[in-house]
Design a protein around this motif. Structure first.
Motif, PDB file in Angstrom:
ATOM      1  N   ALA A 220       0.840  -1.198   0.000  1.00  0.00           N
ATOM      2  CA  ALA A 220       0.000   0.000   0.000  1.00  0.00           C
ATOM      3  C   ALA A 220       0.877   1.250   0.000  1.00  0.00           C
ATOM      4  O   ALA A 220       0.651   2.183  -0.777  1.00  0.00           O
ATOM      5  N   CYS A 221       1.917   1.267   0.845  1.00  0.00           N
ATOM      6  CA  CYS A 221       2.811   2.433   0.924  1.00  0.00           C
ATOM      7  C   CYS A 221       3.470   2.705  -0.423  1.00  0.00           C
ATOM      8  O   CYS A 221       3.437   3.823  -0.934  1.00  0.00           O
ATOM      9  N   ILE A 222       4.064   1.666  -0.993  1.00  0.00           N
ATOM     10  CA  ILE A 222       4.845   1.885  -2.213  1.00  0.00           C
ATOM     11  C   ILE A 222       3.926   2.289  -3.366  1.00  0.00           C
ATOM     12  O   ILE A 222       4.272   3.156  -4.180  1.00  0.00           O
ATOM     13  N   ARG A 223       2.752   1.710  -3.417  1.00  0.00           N
ATOM     14  CA  ARG A 223       1.847   2.031  -4.517  1.00  0.00           C
ATOM     15  C   ARG A 223       1.227   3.419  -4.334  1.00  0.00           C
ATOM     16  O   ARG A 223       0.979   4.125  -5.302  1.00  0.00           O
ATOM     17  N   MET A 224       0.993   3.803  -3.067  1.00  0.00           N
ATOM     18  CA  MET A 224       0.484   5.152  -2.827  1.00  0.00           C
ATOM     19  C   MET A 224       1.550   6.185  -3.172  1.00  0.00           C
ATOM     20  O   MET A 224       1.249   7.234  -3.744  1.00  0.00           O
TER      21      MET A 224
END
Lengths: 247, 156, 78
Positions: A220-224
């Motif tokens: 989630a972090c990397i894609r956000m």
């Protein structure tokens, strides 16, 4: 009182927090997931009835569990998008929808492969399996709808409404095995009662769920971050960060 | 909270509540179609249609399985500890099929009240345990055999 | 250890193909998702950098050259 809430919505602030969290999420997720899976595959005792085929549970339950919790998180973000118009909430929905799609697919796939040796069929149209298939289509619909609308703001609103409409499916998935006759058995992990599983099997299962949760956090972090970079590429803070060469 | 946001939040909550009610009523109206199978009580009460492909589910009654010697034909009774239905099936049974285990059979109910199945699926419960634990549980239950049937009906 | 040997572990008393197919699909899809997400982030980062560098360079030439070209310093950043 709402100040922290709006600070939370600042993409710049999120980018920094994510940078600090990600190494821990990745390392923790991979290690805990590996421990849970290896424990479940090689060390947990076999089941008295199903033998070794039950070992699929150590990925089937985590993926199914995550697939549903990701959708609930998306629904919360959808409310935030519609009510507070917070950009970061919309970024979250768009970033995690493909992850939810993959998790739902894996839950269905592992369930089908597990069903063949235990039930005697790959697929049956019972309430649990069908509602889970609807979840897969909901994730697909969210991704498709987002791609179909070019304008960022209208896409955000349309996607948020679709996510909210679909959220009624979540209690249906959860309680399908209690409300109707299904081939799928009732839940092993319960919120209020003791789980109906021996602890030698339960601990690796809980570890796998936790590990996959952390790994989802990393994804989630990397894609956000990716989505933020694309959207905010013209802003000063992105320029400063990119030019400073920090990743 | 800002009045505009409050208004938006109200709209969103009404949207979700409305959809939930609509879906709830629909699934309630369709509950008989959503149910995967008829249980023996429903069949005994005549709720299941005769000579239409339906599913019947329940527990295989202990001591009721009769295998014909020269074919794959099996006859057993499916029970929900209230009523039971005789089932006839010809074919390979799933590994988990055993007396005291849950099954879902697909087939037709004939005029004489016998269920002629063309597919038998095994249904298992949500309990997972190592074989040793299951053995010791079985011994406990055998020790107090009078309670065996009541515990059986709870787990099916 | 629930198994006597490595081959018994692979065979899983006949359930091996089912179990390993599930774990295979899980590892494959999760790894693909992770690598894809990492690459997308890197691509987005590089695109930003390229965009800024071009803006800076063209900005310089524009500044040293005629003022009229200033309006064209709009760079596609896809």
């Amino acid at each position: 009182m709402w100040q922290w809430f709006h600070k939370l919505g600042s993409p710049k602030w999120f980018f920094g927090i994510a940078n600090r969290l990600m190494p821990w999420l990745l390392a923790g997720g991979l290690i805990i997931l590996a421990v849970g899976v290896v424990w479940g595959l090689a060390f947990a005792p076999k089941d008295y009835l199903q033998g070794n085929s039950y070992r699929i549970i150590f990925i089937h339950v985590p993926t199914a569990f995550l697939a549903q919790s990701v959708y609930i998180m998306m629904a919360v973000a959808a409310v935030v998008t519609l009510v507070w118009r917070m950009k970061l909430a919309d970024v979250f929905v768009k970033a995690v929808a493909p992850v939810g799609l993959v998790l739902t697919f894996l839950a269905l796939f592992t369930g089908a492969v597990w069903g063949k040796p235990t039930w005697g069929t790959w697929w049956i149209w019972d309430a649990r399996l069908t509602s889970m298939l609807i979840l897969l289509f909901l994730y697909g619909g969210v991704i498709a709808l987002d791609r179909a609308i070019n304008d960022e703001k209208s896409a955000a609103r349309a996607v948020a409404v679709l996510v909210l409409v679909g959220v009624v499916n979540i209690p249906i998935i959860k309680y399908s095995v209690e409300w109707w006759n299904t081939l799928h058995q009732p839940a092993t992990l319960k919120l209020t009662e003791k789980p109906s599983m021996s602890s030698e099997m339960l601990i690796p299962l809980l570890l796998s769920i936790l590990g996959l949760y952390l790994l989802f956090g990393w994804l989630a972090c990397i894609r956000m971050q990716t989505e933020i970079l694309v959207r905010e590429q013209r802003t000063k803070w992105v320029r400063e960060m990119v030019m400073a060469g920090r990743n | 909270m800002h009045p505009l946001r409050k208004k938006r939040l109200t709209i969103v909550l009404f949207l979700v509540a409305g959809i939930a009610i609509a879906v709830g009523l629909t699934t309630y109206a369709l509950r008989q179609n959503i149910n995967l199978f008829y249980d023996p009580t429903q069949i005994a009460a005549g709720e299941a249609p005769v000579d239409v492909r339906i599913r019947a589910g329940g527990m295989v009654e202990a001591g009721s399985v009769v295998r014909e010697p020269n074919s794959l034909k099996v006859i057993f009774r499916v029970t929900d500890f209230n009523e039971s239905v005789p089932v006839e099936y010809e074919g390979i049974l799933p590994d988990l099929f055993a007396e005291g285990q849950g099954v879902v059979a697909m087939g037709r109910l004939n005029d004489s009240g016998r269920f002629v199945a063309d597919q038998v699926l095994a249904k298992h419960d949500e309990n997972y345990m190592p074989p040793e634990v299951a053995d010791s549980l079985k011994k406990d239950v055998a020790g107090q055999s009078s309670s065996a049937e009541t515990t059986g009906s709870a787990t099916y | 250890m629930a198994f006597d040997s490595f081959s018994a572990f692979l065979a899983m008393e006949g359930h091996g193909p089912y179990v390993w197919a599930c774990y295979g699909a899980f590892v494959l899809l999760m790894a693909t998702l992770m690598v894809w997400s990492l690459r997308r982030r890197k691509a987005a980062f590089d695109a930003c950098r390229r965009g800024f560098e071009e803006t800076r360079n063209t900005g310089r030439t524009a500044a040293s050259g005629a003022q009229a070209t200033f309006a064209r310093v709009n760079v596609s950043q896809d």
